[in-house]
Design a protein around this motif. Sequence first.
Motif, PDB file in Angstrom:
ATOM      1  N   SER A 204      -2.636   7.296  11.353  1.00 25.09           N
ATOM      2  CA  SER A 204      -3.125   6.576  10.327  1.00 25.09           C
ATOM      3  C   SER A 204      -4.599   7.015  10.376  1.00 25.09           C
ATOM      4  O   SER A 204      -5.261   6.332   9.560  1.00 25.09           O
ATOM      5  CB  SER A 204      -2.883   5.129  10.575  1.00 25.09           C
ATOM      6  OG  SER A 204      -3.515   4.799  11.817  1.00 25.09           O
TER       7      SER A 204
ATOM      8  N   PHE B 154       0.761  -1.241  -0.158  1.00 27.08           N
ATOM      9  CA  PHE B 154       0.075   0.063  -0.155  1.00 27.08           C
ATOM     10  C   PHE B 154       1.036   1.266   0.227  1.00 27.08           C
ATOM     11  O   PHE B 154       0.657   2.208  -0.592  1.00 27.08           O
ATOM     12  CB  PHE B 154      -0.828   0.001   1.031  1.00 27.08           C
ATOM     13  CG  PHE B 154      -2.075  -1.062   1.201  1.00 27.08           C
ATOM     14  CD1 PHE B 154      -2.532  -1.484  -0.135  1.00 27.08           C
ATOM     15  CD2 PHE B 154      -2.555  -1.557   2.349  1.00 27.08           C
ATOM     16  CE1 PHE B 154      -3.353  -2.549  -0.053  1.00 27.08           C
ATOM     17  CE2 PHE B 154      -3.624  -2.600   2.224  1.00 27.08           C
ATOM     18  CZ  PHE B 154      -3.995  -3.181   1.199  1.00 27.08           C
ATOM     19  N   GLU B 155       2.034   1.178   0.674  1.00 27.67           N
ATOM     20  CA  GLU B 155       2.940   2.363   0.919  1.00 27.67           C
ATOM     21  C   GLU B 155       3.378   2.640  -0.924  1.00 27.67           C
ATOM     22  O   GLU B 155       3.360   4.019  -1.077  1.00 27.67           O
ATOM     23  CB  GLU B 155       4.056   2.092   1.596  1.00 27.67           C
ATOM     24  CG  GLU B 155       3.874   2.086   2.976  1.00 27.67           C
ATOM     25  CD  GLU B 155       3.260   0.690   3.280  1.00 27.67           C
ATOM     26  OE1 GLU B 155       3.083  -0.269   2.741  1.00 27.67           O
ATOM     27  OE2 GLU B 155       2.995   0.449   4.663  1.00 27.67           O
TER      28      GLU B 155
ATOM     29  N   ARG C   2      -5.216   7.056   4.546  1.00 31.11           N
ATOM     30  CA  ARG C   2      -4.519   7.342   3.261  1.00 31.11           C
ATOM     31  C   ARG C   2      -5.442   6.507   2.210  1.00 31.11           C
ATOM     32  O   ARG C   2      -5.020   6.866   0.916  1.00 31.11           O
ATOM     33  CB  ARG C   2      -2.902   7.468   3.452  1.00 31.11           C
ATOM     34  CG  ARG C   2      -2.507   8.374   4.022  1.00 31.11           C
ATOM     35  CD  ARG C   2      -1.087   8.178   4.268  1.00 31.11           C
ATOM     36  NE  ARG C   2      -0.461   9.264   5.084  1.00 31.11           N
ATOM     37  CZ  ARG C   2      -0.609   9.383   6.689  1.00 31.11           C
ATOM     38  NH1 ARG C   2      -1.268   8.246   6.929  1.00 31.11           N
ATOM     39  NH2 ARG C   2      -0.056  10.116   7.267  1.00 31.11           N
ATOM     40  N   ASP C   3      -5.543   5.076   2.437  1.00 29.79           N
ATOM     41  CA  ASP C   3      -5.988   4.089   1.556  1.00 29.79           C
ATOM     42  C   ASP C   3      -7.230   4.136   1.372  1.00 29.79           C
ATOM     43  O   ASP C   3      -7.784   3.297   0.542  1.00 29.79           O
ATOM     44  CB  ASP C   3      -5.166   2.937   2.038  1.00 29.79           C
ATOM     45  CG  ASP C   3      -3.818   2.687   1.921  1.00 29.79           C
ATOM     46  OD1 ASP C   3      -3.077   3.411   1.318  1.00 29.79           O
ATOM     47  OD2 ASP C   3      -3.173   2.220   2.849  1.00 29.79           O
TER      48      ASP C   3
ATOM     49  N   ARG D  24       0.598   4.181  -2.568  1.00 26.32           N
ATOM     50  CA  ARG D  24       0.328   5.704  -2.326  1.00 26.32           C
ATOM     51  C   ARG D  24       1.282   6.718  -2.770  1.00 26.32           C
ATOM     52  O   ARG D  24       0.908   7.574  -3.346  1.00 26.32           O
ATOM     53  CB  ARG D  24       0.732   5.729  -0.795  1.00 26.32           C
ATOM     54  CG  ARG D  24      -0.648   5.839   0.198  1.00 26.32           C
ATOM     55  CD  ARG D  24      -0.161   5.665   1.499  1.00 26.32           C
ATOM     56  NE  ARG D  24      -0.797   4.710   2.068  1.00 26.32           N
ATOM     57  CZ  ARG D  24      -0.070   4.013   3.075  1.00 26.32           C
ATOM     58  NH1 ARG D  24       0.969   4.645   3.298  1.00 26.32           N
ATOM     59  NH2 ARG D  24      -0.788   3.060   3.782  1.00 26.32           N
ATOM     60  N   SER D  25       2.410   6.024  -3.491  1.00 22.73           N
ATOM     61  CA  SER D  25       3.243   7.021  -4.175  1.00 22.73           C
ATOM     62  C   SER D  25       2.893   7.123  -5.626  1.00 22.73           C
ATOM     63  O   SER D  25       3.597   7.787  -6.264  1.00 22.73           O
ATOM     64  CB  SER D  25       4.779   6.356  -4.092  1.00 22.73           C
ATOM     65  OG  SER D  25       5.037   5.355  -4.769  1.00 22.73           O
TER      66      SER D  25
ATOM     67  N   ALA E 182      -0.631   7.347  -6.602  1.00 27.15           N
ATOM     68  CA  ALA E 182      -1.858   7.617  -6.295  1.00 27.15           C
ATOM     69  C   ALA E 182      -2.781   7.800  -7.804  1.00 27.15           C
ATOM     70  O   ALA E 182      -3.921   7.247  -7.737  1.00 27.15           O
ATOM     71  CB  ALA E 182      -2.214   8.865  -5.339  1.00 27.15           C
TER      72      ALA E 182
ATOM     73  N   ARG F  90      -3.659   4.279  -8.812  1.00 28.94           N
ATOM     74  CA  ARG F  90      -4.194   3.190  -7.583  1.00 28.94           C
ATOM     75  C   ARG F  90      -5.541   2.746  -8.143  1.00 28.94           C
ATOM     76  O   ARG F  90      -5.774   1.399  -7.611  1.00 28.94           O
ATOM     77  CB  ARG F  90      -4.244   3.657  -6.364  1.00 28.94           C
ATOM     78  CG  ARG F  90      -3.037   4.048  -5.465  1.00 28.94           C
ATOM     79  CD  ARG F  90      -3.235   4.346  -4.091  1.00 28.94           C
ATOM     80  NE  ARG F  90      -3.880   5.549  -3.908  1.00 28.94           N
ATOM     81  CZ  ARG F  90      -4.350   5.848  -2.752  1.00 28.94           C
ATOM     82  NH1 ARG F  90      -3.992   5.311  -1.635  1.00 28.94           N
ATOM     83  NH2 ARG F  90      -5.227   6.780  -2.296  1.00 28.94           N
TER      84      ARG F  90
ATOM     85  N   ASN G 101      -5.364   2.383   7.052  1.00 32.02           N
ATOM     86  CA  ASN G 101      -4.783   3.733   6.986  1.00 32.02           C
ATOM     87  C   ASN G 101      -5.595   4.559   6.309  1.00 32.02           C
ATOM     88  O   ASN G 101      -6.021   4.194   5.128  1.00 32.02           O
ATOM     89  CB  ASN G 101      -3.059   3.780   6.371  1.00 32.02           C
ATOM     90  CG  ASN G 101      -2.427   4.808   6.461  1.00 32.02           C
ATOM     91  OD1 ASN G 101      -2.979   6.022   6.273  1.00 32.02           O
ATOM     92  ND2 ASN G 101      -1.343   4.780   6.896  1.00 32.02           N
TER      93      ASN G 101
ATOM     94  N   PRO H 168      -5.179  11.132  -0.856  1.00 34.60           N
ATOM     95  CA  PRO H 168      -5.290  11.874   0.358  1.00 34.60           C
ATOM     96  C   PRO H 168      -4.443  13.289   0.646  1.00 34.60           C
ATOM     97  O   PRO H 168      -3.408  13.349  -0.172  1.00 34.60           O
ATOM     98  CB  PRO H 168      -4.423  10.668   0.957  1.00 34.60           C
ATOM     99  CG  PRO H 168      -3.798   9.809   0.198  1.00 34.60           C
ATOM    100  CD  PRO H 168      -4.691  10.088  -1.295  1.00 34.60           C
TER     101      PRO H 168
ATOM    102  N   HIS I 254       1.809  16.319   1.762  1.00 34.64           N
ATOM    103  CA  HIS I 254       1.476  15.650   0.732  1.00 34.64           C
ATOM    104  C   HIS I 254       0.149  16.206   0.112  1.00 34.64           C
ATOM    105  O   HIS I 254      -0.959  16.209   0.655  1.00 34.64           O
ATOM    106  CB  HIS I 254       1.140  14.007   0.973  1.00 34.64           C
ATOM    107  CG  HIS I 254       2.361  13.275   1.206  1.00 34.64           C
ATOM    108  ND1 HIS I 254       3.417  13.015   0.503  1.00 34.64           N
ATOM    109  CD2 HIS I 254       2.937  12.955   2.264  1.00 34.64           C
ATOM    110  CE1 HIS I 254       4.383  12.409   0.943  1.00 34.64           C
ATOM    111  NE2 HIS I 254       3.995  12.271   2.302  1.00 34.64           N
TER     112      HIS I 254
END
Length: 482
Positions: A257, A135-136, A468-469, A139-140, A142, A145, A466, A474, A479
């Motif tokens: 989170s 997931f990390e 962000r997910d 996220r980079s 997005a 995704r 999280n 997010p 960010h």
Amino acid sequence: MWQQEYGVLSLKTDVIGTEVYLSNYIKIASLLQTAQIGNNLTVNGWIRSLRVNKGVAFISLNDGSTVGGLQIVMESPLPEYDEVCRLGTGSAIGVYGELVESPAAGQSVELRAEKITIYGGVDGNYPLQKKHHSFEFLRSIAHLRPRANTFGAVFRTRSALSFAIHRFFREREFVYVHTPIITANDCEGAGELFRVTTLDMADPPRVQGSVDYSSDFFSQPTGLTVSGQLEGELLAMGLSSVYTFGPTFRAENSNTSRHAAEFWMVEPEIAFADLSDNADLAEDFIKYLCRFVLDECAGDMAFFDKQIEPGLIQRVGTLAQSNFVRMDYSEAIDRLLKAPVTFKYPVEWGLDLQTEHERYLAEQVVGGPLFVLNYPKDIKAFYMRQNDDGRTVAAMDLLVPKVGEIIGGSQREERLDYLENRMDQMGISTRSLSWYLDSRRWGCCPHAGFGLGFERLIMYLTGMENIRDVIPFPRTPGHAEF
Ligand code: 4AD
Ligand code: MG
């Protein structure tokens, strides 16, 4: 419904050509539900995988309508065969063909391609080559995704839940109201407003050393709303039951989170209601949403159950049937003081509960959701109704396992003198909120409401850990790139 009608349209067509693909195709989810063996139809989507085997190619195609894809079978006599075989994962194609029974295990039907249109190939370095990415890492990227299974499932569930929220309130005669995004009030008083200005911040006009906001766009300092509650209260004082559902902004520099700088909040406000009515509404609401995801998002919930949190479906099902525990803050503090664990943050009557305390109460003491009621007035906002004990207010937080607080609400202080006194004590200007105080002058009534953090709800119902997910793009400290 729309999809089904649209699907029927495509079932009828036997025109083969690019224009047909663009205007007249069936989504894979609805094909899997409604199409019959022998139907000729068109699907569009992105290649998940492509396997070539002696003159036959197997393509797994996904269009975001369902977790599973559709298997496309393409044989070498097809004129597009060689070109399609050279396509990489991630390419966008349209396929017209006949739906046939699949002889292989793994799927019951497949589409035998009769015409394939290539809409967009991929550069050599498509970032989503592997089956599993962290997931990390996702996220980079997005912006890509939505192509990943987990995020497809999360965003579909998010969409379905948004619809469910509107349906819940509509069924109960609530009026959906739109409160402003640009505002001059800091409802929660926590000083977390993002500033909105058209002044040149490199060289703002000044009077006596401070920025002169009288020449700003709104002639006063303004920011992005942290809550639509105060305006919601005014609307409830004429419409009885209202709710807002919109974006909320907090310049809260907490990199956790469960915190986002931009999140969505659902805020009902009910007239002629007290704290207990408020908790009843919140409980009904959460249970309704549990039933809704189980009924309407079954495929995605099965995915979460398998990949994200084993036992999720059972947990959400049990929740829909349970009675939420209600506990006074004072009792919660007693329970925490007696807990056989060491907390990082101090526990003492008068201090706010931290996530570790909230989770301990929900996970260890109650084993499910609980309302904590009647918090000390000094840790809560100015608008909460003061209790007769002189030290607590009619506040309520709904705490759930894993996530902690998902709802914060209260009965509102409807007595003008109490409200003004409290504002004075807390150093809040009564002049700038005169419009709010006015609502207490002319026909005010007992009323209450709450705010549900939409992302926290999604985390709770999907098992995602999280924040962000569970939001497409997010916004957290540092960010805002996508
Ligand atoms: O508890 P809060 O601050 O309550 C209010 O804003 C009230 N004015 C609501 C009302 O009574 N109408 O926020 C409500 C909920 C929290 O329980 C939490 O779920 C969510 O909003 N929330 C956040 N979610 C994500 N990121 C953040 N930074 C959040 N801050 C609050
Ligand atoms: Mg709160």
